[in-house]
Design an enzyme around this catalytic site. Structure first.
Site, mmCIF file in Angstrom:
data_model
loop_
_atom_site.group_PDB
_atom_site.id
_atom_site.type_symbol
_atom_site.label_atom_id
_atom_site.label_comp_id
_atom_site.label_asym_id
_atom_site.label_seq_id
_atom_site.Cartn_x
_atom_site.Cartn_y
_atom_site.Cartn_z
ATOM 1 N N HIS A 69 0.946 -1.157 -0.100
ATOM 2 C CA HIS A 69 -0.153 0.019 -0.001
ATOM 3 C C HIS A 69 0.872 1.215 -0.207
ATOM 4 O O HIS A 69 1.974 1.184 0.516
ATOM 5 C CB HIS A 69 -0.887 -0.101 1.311
ATOM 6 C CG HIS A 69 -2.023 0.885 1.144
ATOM 7 N ND1 HIS A 69 -1.921 2.197 1.235
ATOM 8 C CD2 HIS A 69 -3.183 0.721 0.457
ATOM 9 C CE1 HIS A 69 -3.098 3.161 1.229
ATOM 10 N NE2 HIS A 69 -3.894 2.168 0.464
ATOM 11 N N GLU B 149 -7.679 -5.507 -0.333
ATOM 12 C CA GLU B 149 -8.225 -6.403 -1.333
ATOM 13 C C GLU B 149 -7.978 -8.006 -1.142
ATOM 14 O O GLU B 149 -8.713 -8.550 -1.690
ATOM 15 C CB GLU B 149 -7.531 -6.066 -2.332
ATOM 16 C CG GLU B 149 -7.751 -4.448 -2.941
ATOM 17 C CD GLU B 149 -9.120 -4.456 -3.375
ATOM 18 O OE1 GLU B 149 -9.865 -4.679 -2.612
ATOM 19 O OE2 GLU B 149 -9.084 -3.295 -4.241
HETATM 20 N N1 ACO Z 1 4.054 -7.233 -5.040
HETATM 21 C C1 ACO Z 1 5.219 -7.358 -5.118
HETATM 22 N N2 ACO Z 1 6.184 -6.116 -5.297
HETATM 23 C C2 ACO Z 1 5.429 -5.094 -4.858
HETATM 24 C C3 ACO Z 1 4.092 -4.958 -4.233
HETATM 25 C C4 ACO Z 1 3.492 -6.110 -4.520
HETATM 26 N N3 ACO Z 1 2.084 -6.262 -4.218
HETATM 27 N N4 ACO Z 1 3.609 -3.839 -3.929
HETATM 28 C C5 ACO Z 1 4.953 -2.847 -4.133
HETATM 29 N N5 ACO Z 1 5.877 -3.585 -4.480
HETATM 30 C C6 ACO Z 1 7.453 -3.381 -4.570
HETATM 31 C C7 ACO Z 1 7.435 -2.671 -5.945
HETATM 32 O O1 ACO Z 1 7.683 -3.498 -7.170
HETATM 33 C C8 ACO Z 1 8.742 -1.826 -5.668
HETATM 34 O O2 ACO Z 1 9.827 -2.794 -5.756
HETATM 35 P P1 ACO Z 1 11.232 -1.863 -6.186
HETATM 36 O O3 ACO Z 1 11.462 -0.873 -5.170
HETATM 37 O O4 ACO Z 1 12.044 -3.025 -6.137
HETATM 38 O O5 ACO Z 1 11.063 -1.737 -7.470
HETATM 39 C C9 ACO Z 1 8.306 -1.406 -4.175
HETATM 40 O O6 ACO Z 1 7.670 -2.341 -3.715
HETATM 41 C C10 ACO Z 1 7.831 -0.097 -4.065
HETATM 42 O O7 ACO Z 1 6.799 -0.052 -5.027
HETATM 43 P P2 ACO Z 1 5.829 1.162 -5.236
HETATM 44 O O8 ACO Z 1 5.046 1.033 -6.681
HETATM 45 O O9 ACO Z 1 6.571 2.371 -4.989
HETATM 46 O O10 ACO Z 1 4.690 1.082 -4.156
HETATM 47 P P3 ACO Z 1 3.410 1.896 -4.168
HETATM 48 O O11 ACO Z 1 3.375 2.077 -2.745
HETATM 49 O O12 ACO Z 1 3.362 2.938 -4.902
HETATM 50 O O13 ACO Z 1 2.367 0.921 -4.583
HETATM 51 C C11 ACO Z 1 0.613 -0.329 -4.563
HETATM 52 C C12 ACO Z 1 1.114 0.821 -4.106
HETATM 53 C C13 ACO Z 1 0.004 -0.044 -6.072
HETATM 54 C C14 ACO Z 1 -0.839 -0.854 -4.026
HETATM 55 C C15 ACO Z 1 1.243 -1.730 -4.767
HETATM 56 O O14 ACO Z 1 1.713 -2.240 -3.467
HETATM 57 C C16 ACO Z 1 0.775 -2.824 -5.607
HETATM 58 O O15 ACO Z 1 0.854 -2.802 -6.648
HETATM 59 N N6 ACO Z 1 -0.097 -3.829 -4.903
HETATM 60 C C17 ACO Z 1 -0.471 -4.958 -5.528
HETATM 61 C C18 ACO Z 1 -1.972 -4.646 -6.403
HETATM 62 C C19 ACO Z 1 -2.917 -4.164 -5.161
HETATM 63 O O16 ACO Z 1 -3.083 -5.058 -4.160
HETATM 64 N N7 ACO Z 1 -3.618 -3.123 -5.163
HETATM 65 C C20 ACO Z 1 -4.921 -2.685 -4.257
HETATM 66 C C21 ACO Z 1 -4.335 -1.588 -3.335
HETATM 67 S S1 ACO Z 1 -5.664 -1.408 -2.117
HETATM 68 C C22 ACO Z 1 -6.677 -0.474 -3.048
HETATM 69 O O17 ACO Z 1 -6.389 0.307 -3.818
HETATM 70 C C23 ACO Z 1 -8.085 -0.304 -2.206
#
Ligand code: ACO
Length: 360
Positions: free
Chosen positions: A248, A303
């Site tokens: 998140h 989720e």
């Molecule tokens: N699985 C694997 N790696 C992840 C995940 C994940 N679920 N979430 C973040 N990361 C990793 C990224 O790849 C990144 O790695 P890196 O630094 O090696 O490149 C690091 O963590 C940071 O990622 P960001 O994209 O900066 O994280 P951000 O905070 O912007 O992303 C998000 C938030 C989009 C929710 C992300 O965690 C994600 O894609 N989760 C999976 C999709 C999901 O569950 N969405 C629902 C969110 S809740 C809602 O909207 C109601």
């Protein structure tokens, strides 16, 4: 000026609606902690509480608002019927996009009509594509009970309604998430509430936001057995995939919504085996994420258990995002109104990195 492509850390609005405290893992809804609302109050109570002094409706009190929303569902049902043959050929979220796009921005009863359209539209689209007659709304019922009844075509149990209502309350509002920000941007141009909500739905659709819960079930199905979990999840991360239902932008310790929804799934007797399996996958995912992404605290988000809850309620997985929209539309409307009241256009800047014009 420094570039911040994801806008993290940027405060773009003041709101009295909700506070997402990432460090404490806390969600406040208009002064109330989520845990004190979910399971203790009705969805209609929360709508009235969030909308008071922000969204104009005939009453913000629970009972009159419940009656007005029930009436709005009946009106919305009549409005969407002619659009159903076309809408039901689309995926559920796209069908909702079509139905919302058909709502004029100058309807006098717009806020409740939009909330009603999402619930009634989703249910009618699911019924129509299954070859069944859409179930007309029952204005006497609460919104959660009627939504589930219209989707399933039969009266759900009290436990099922309570579980869905807990989820809807949990998903109603959540600070400046991507879809809510979208609603505020559109509202800031004075485009109108229907337009703001339609745009917000489009932002919700993506798998990084509200599109995640369907793919959570796909992931559980693909993993298949507990023994397979760690290797499957590790291979997914090695490929660069994201694990749906984890991570998140704001929450670092825990997503409080996940615990609330998990308890609600637990109340559904038919989900016990599935929960045990999901808990195993969750632990394996957290282990693999901690190993592969040690610099980032990636926890279970809303989720993951939402997917289990909606599955246990026998809602088709491609309709999970639509159910999310049935809740979040309440927050979109409040934020859009709050933004419109500021009379301030949202308009950030980009940094040009293309070629410079050649000197003449
Ligand atoms: N699985 C694997 N790696 C992840 C995940 C994940 N679920 N979430 C973040 N990361 C990793 C990224 O790849 C990144 O790695 P890196 O630094 O090696 O490149 C690091 O963590 C940071 O990622 P960001 O994209 O900066 O994280 P951000 O905070 O912007 O992303 C998000 C938030 C989009 C929710 C992300 O965690 C994600 O894609 N989760 C999976 C999709 C999901 O569950 N969405 C629902 C969110 S809740 C809602 O909207 C109601």
């Amino acid at each position: 000026m420094s570039l911040n492509s994801g806008l993290e850390g940027v405060i773009a609005a003041e709101t009295i609606l909700s506070e997402v405290d990432g460090a404490a893992g806390r969600l406040i809804l208009r002064g109330h902690q989520l845990q004190d609302v979910a399971g203790h109050h009705s969805l209609e109570w929360l709508i009235g509480t969030l909308w008071r002094d922000v969204v104009p409706v005939s009453s913000h009190d629970q009972e009159p608002l419940r009656a007005a929303l029930g009436q709005a569902r009946c009106t919305a049902f009549d409005t969407i019927i002619p659009l159903l043959p076309q809408a039901a050929r689309l995926a559920p979220t796209e069908a909702l996009r079509l139905l919302l796009a058909g709502v004029p921005d100058d309807r006098p009863d717009l806020p409740l009509h939009l909330v009603a359209t999402v619930a009634v539209g989703l249910a009618a689209v699911l019924r129509t594509r299954a070859g069944a007659e859409p179930v007309p709304p029952d204005a006497e019922l609460g919104h959660a009970a009627d939504l589930l009844r219209m989707i399933r075509g039969q009266t759900p149990s009290g436990t099922e309604v309570a579980a869905l209502e807990t989820y809807l309350i949990t998903a109603t509002d959540h600070g400046l998430n991507a879809s809510t920000f979208t609603a505020r941007v559109v509202a800031s141009t004075r485009a109108g509430l229907g337009s703001a909500v339609t745009a917000a739905l489009c932002a919700l659709k993506g798998p990084l936001h509200g599109g995640a819960p369907g793919p959570v079930i796909d992931m559980l199905d693909a993993i298949g057995t507990p023994e397979n979990a760690e290797a499957w999840l590790d291979a997914a991360l090695a490929r660069g995939d994201r694990l749906m239902g984890f991570g998140h932008r704001i929450y670092r310790v825990t997503d409080p919504r996940s615990d609330v929804v998990k308890r609600a799934v637990g109340s559904l007797g038919n989900a016990a085996g599935r929960i045990r399996f999901a808990e195993h996958i969750e632990q394996a995912a957290l282990t693999v994420l901690a190993r592969r992404k040690p610099s980032r605290s990636l926890q279970t988000n809303l989720e993951f258990y939402t997917a289990l809850l909606l599955e246990a309620l026998e809602i088709p997985r491609d309709a999970f995002t639509g159910v999310f929209a049935a809740a979040r539309v309440v927050g979109w409307i409040a934020h859009a109104q709050e933004q419109a009241a500021t009379q301030r256009l949202i308009r950030p800047q980009s940094r040009y990195v293309g070629p410079l014009a050649e000197a003449a």
